[in-house]
Design an enzyme around this catalytic site. Structure first.
Site, PDB file in Angstrom:
ATOM      1  N   ASP A  10     -24.646   2.869  98.671  1.00  8.22           N
ATOM      2  CA  ASP A  10     -24.588   1.497  98.140  1.00  8.22           C
ATOM      3  C   ASP A  10     -25.684   0.593  98.680  1.00  8.22           C
ATOM      4  O   ASP A  10     -25.418  -0.532  99.103  1.00  8.22           O
ATOM      5  CB  ASP A  10     -23.224   0.865  98.459  1.00  8.22           C
ATOM      6  N   ASP A  61      -9.390  -7.913  97.936  1.00 13.16           N
ATOM      7  CA  ASP A  61     -10.531  -8.506  98.659  1.00 13.16           C
ATOM      8  C   ASP A  61     -10.288  -9.992  98.835  1.00 13.16           C
ATOM      9  O   ASP A  61     -10.645 -10.565  99.853  1.00 13.16           O
ATOM     10  CB  ASP A  61     -11.844  -8.419  97.865  1.00 13.16           C
ATOM     11  N   ASP A  94     -23.171  -4.158  93.509  1.00 15.32           N
ATOM     12  CA  ASP A  94     -22.182  -3.394  94.278  1.00 15.32           C
ATOM     13  C   ASP A  94     -22.977  -2.697  95.386  1.00 15.32           C
ATOM     14  O   ASP A  94     -23.199  -1.489  95.354  1.00 15.32           O
ATOM     15  CB  ASP A  94     -21.457  -2.393  93.377  1.00 15.32           C
ATOM     16  N   HIS A 136     -11.984  -7.324  93.842  1.00 15.41           N
ATOM     17  CA  HIS A 136     -10.725  -6.578  93.779  1.00 15.41           C
ATOM     18  C   HIS A 136      -9.649  -7.566  94.229  1.00 15.41           C
ATOM     19  O   HIS A 136      -9.901  -8.400  95.107  1.00 15.41           O
ATOM     20  CB  HIS A 136     -10.650  -5.431  94.784  1.00 15.41           C
ATOM     21  N   GLU A 162     -15.550   2.773  85.271  1.00 21.27           N
ATOM     22  CA  GLU A 162     -16.734   2.980  86.108  1.00 21.27           C
ATOM     23  C   GLU A 162     -16.767   4.429  86.586  1.00 21.27           C
ATOM     24  O   GLU A 162     -15.993   4.825  87.457  1.00 21.27           O
ATOM     25  CB  GLU A 162     -16.674   2.020  87.302  1.00 21.27           C
ATOM     26  N   ASP A 209     -22.176   7.758  98.758  1.00 20.54           N
ATOM     27  CA  ASP A 209     -22.374   6.481  98.086  1.00 20.54           C
ATOM     28  C   ASP A 209     -22.846   5.458  99.121  1.00 20.54           C
ATOM     29  O   ASP A 209     -22.044   4.727  99.693  1.00 20.54           O
ATOM     30  CB  ASP A 209     -21.011   6.071  97.489  1.00 20.54           C
TER      31      ASP A 209
HETATM   32  C1  XLS Z   1     -16.803   2.429  94.621  1.00 19.06           C
HETATM   33  C2  XLS Z   1     -16.909   1.591  93.441  1.00 19.06           C
HETATM   34  C3  XLS Z   1     -16.123   0.304  93.501  1.00 19.06           C
HETATM   35  C4  XLS Z   1     -15.981  -0.298  92.137  1.00 19.06           C
HETATM   36  C5  XLS Z   1     -14.905  -1.323  92.031  1.00 19.06           C
HETATM   37  O1  XLS Z   1     -17.543   3.367  94.832  1.00 19.06           O
HETATM   38  O2  XLS Z   1     -18.251   1.359  93.181  1.00 19.06           O
HETATM   39  O3  XLS Z   1     -16.720  -0.581  94.381  1.00 19.06           O
HETATM   40  O4  XLS Z   1     -17.163  -0.865  91.695  1.00 19.06           O
HETATM   41  O5  XLS Z   1     -13.649  -0.810  92.323  1.00 19.06           O
HETATM   42 NI    NI Z   2     -19.019  -0.006  91.783  1.00 21.78          NI
HETATM   43 NI    NI Z   3     -19.709   2.758  94.347  1.00 21.15          NI
END
Ligand code: XLS
Ligand code: NI
Ligand code: NI
Length: 438
Positions: free
Chosen positions: A310, A105, A340, A102, A233, A308
């Site tokens: 992740d 970032d 991600d 991003h 996304e 999420d």
């Molecule tokens: C958040 C998203 C983010 C996107 C990019 O949940 O996964 O990280 O991949 O903005």
């Molecule tokens: Ni993502």
């Molecule tokens: Ni995500």
């Protein structure tokens, strides 16, 4: 400036399944061929800037647990340049071909938009140099249009037109740098594009604004000559209660309605799929059916947790199903397998960053091999083909070709009296067959 941010870590090598070295690949063998293509080309791994460089393990109940040597906390351009070097050292030692970011970032938020742009230009120039020195490429860039308080009501779907303009300016700049860094694609993730309550929301107006926003992006893409695809996304919720790009089907419908589909593909993320009540493979198949399967955000959630999380993808059912769908639909072109994913709060050392990515890369390498073995065996695909065989000839073929009417179907049914020859779906048998390859 430290010479190295990971002085104890040597470049990660493939040592094979018998190796007991935690800092080695057991299955990801970059140059090894699967279905005639190297693993590196199949998988196109990418490391994310946000979790890997910026994550601290902080959550709403506790401070960060990881103290990274590249995070001095100054929030300056100098710190950002240092961090860029740490990122490239990490990705190079890991042996991943791509990375993603991003805008905010890589470079800090400035007091004004002009300051932020200037900071981004300085760090962008450093990224360009680092890409050239290492050969590491940008899989995609995106704009962080959700952290700053100005986006509290959304960015492209904010109730305030000025917030929309700031978001547009950020995307414009992020697209310019994605183009300059020869990014393979550009991502739009909804962030705060949704609502917390319909009591204060004009849903139709917000969707129209999002449509406008994306058309502006398409126009700008043409203007600067960026050739890579745009990806949306999907994610159903978090941070908002409802996000407009809630799942693959909703995104495809939105894109069609606003005549944007030719310009977009989807970037499908596992944990977003499961939050939407779907499997990852479901989302991949929905995207692929519309010719819009672009890229994946590789992670996974936890069945016990409803957000999420992740996590790094280590589930072989997941990775093999993903790779089965990817191979079936012809493999990645501009897309890739983007981690991600973030290490758990308790995994706070720099070494954990390597261990986590190795775990994900090995799980995907095995997923790829498992999927290729299932395809080579052929029984699964053959079962599906056979299951639909009544569509290959006779009335079925005529229906598919658009040459039969309701009246023709009625005539056919009256003649038959009853459907005969229904066969078992054999789910349990197929699950066992799948297990033969794990
Ligand atoms: C958040 C998203 C983010 C996107 C990019 O949940 O996964 O990280 O991949 O903005
Ligand atoms: Ni993502
Ligand atoms: Ni995500």
């Amino acid at each position: 400036m430290p010479k190295s941010f990971f002085p104890q870590i040597k470049p990660i090598q493939y040592e094979g399944p018998a190796s007991r070295n935690p800092l080695a690949f057991k299955h990801y063998h970059a140059e090894e061929k699967v279905e005639g293509k190297s693993m590196k080309e199949h998988l196109r791994f990418a490391v994310v800037y946000w979790h890997t460089m910026r994550g601290t393990g902080g959550d709403m109940f506790g401070w960060g647990t990881a103290q990274r040597p590249w995070q001095t906390g100054e929030g300056t351009v100098k710190e950002a340049v240092l961090r860029a070097r740490a990122m490239f050292e990490f990705v190079e030692k890991l042996g991943a071909p791509f990375y993603c970011w991003h805008d905010r970032d890589v470079a800090p938020h400035g007091p004004t938009l002009a300051d932020s742009n200037r900071a981004f230009d300085t760090v962008g120039a450093e990224l360009k140099k680092l890409q050239k020195d290492t050969g590491i490429r940008l899989l995609w860039g995106t704009a962080q249009n959700f952290v700053h308080p100005r986006y509290m009501h959304g960015a492209a779907t904010s109730c305030h037109a000025d917030a929309f303009c700031f978001a547009a300016a950020q995307v414009k700049k992020a697209m310019e740098w994605t183009h300059e860094l020869q990014g393979e694609g550009y991502v739009f993730w909804g962030g705060r594009e949704g609502y917390s309550t319909l009591l204060n929301t004009d849903l139709k107006r917000e969707m129209d604004h999002l449509g406008r926003f994306l058309h502006m992006a398409v126009d700008y893409k043409k203007k600067i000559g960026f050739k890579g695809p745009f990806y949306i996304e999907p994610k159903p919720k978090e941070p908002t209660k409802h996000q407009y790009d809630s799942d693959a089907a909703a995104c495809l419908n939105f894109l069609r309605e606003y005549e944007l589909l030719p310009h977009f593909k989807l970037n499908i993320e596992t944990n977003h799929a499961t939050l939407a009540g779907h499997t990852m493979q479901h989302e991949l198949e929905v995207a692929a059916a519309a010719g819009a399967l672009g890229s994946i955000d590789a992670n996974m959630g936890d069945v016990m947790l409803g957000w999420d999380t992740d996590q790094f993808p280590t589930d072989l059912y997941l990775t093999s199903q993903v790779m089965l769908s990817i191979l079936k639909h012809g493999g990645f072109t501009t897309g890739g397998t983007n981690f991600d994913a973030k290490v758990r709060r308790e995994s706070f050392t720099e070494e954990d960053l390597f261990l986590a990515h190795i775990a994900g890369m090995d799980a995907f390498a095995r997923g790829l091999k498992i999927a290729a073995a299932i395809r080579k065996d052929g029984r699964l695909a053959e079962f599906v083909t056979r299951r639909y065989r009544t569509w290959d000839t006779g009335i079925g073929a005529r229906i598919e070709a658009g040459k039969a009417s309701f009246a023709d179907c009625e005539k056919h049914a009256l003649k038959l009296g009853e459907v005969s020859g229904l066969e078992s779906g054999r789910q349990e048998y197929l699950e066992a067959l799948y297990n033969e390859f794990l």
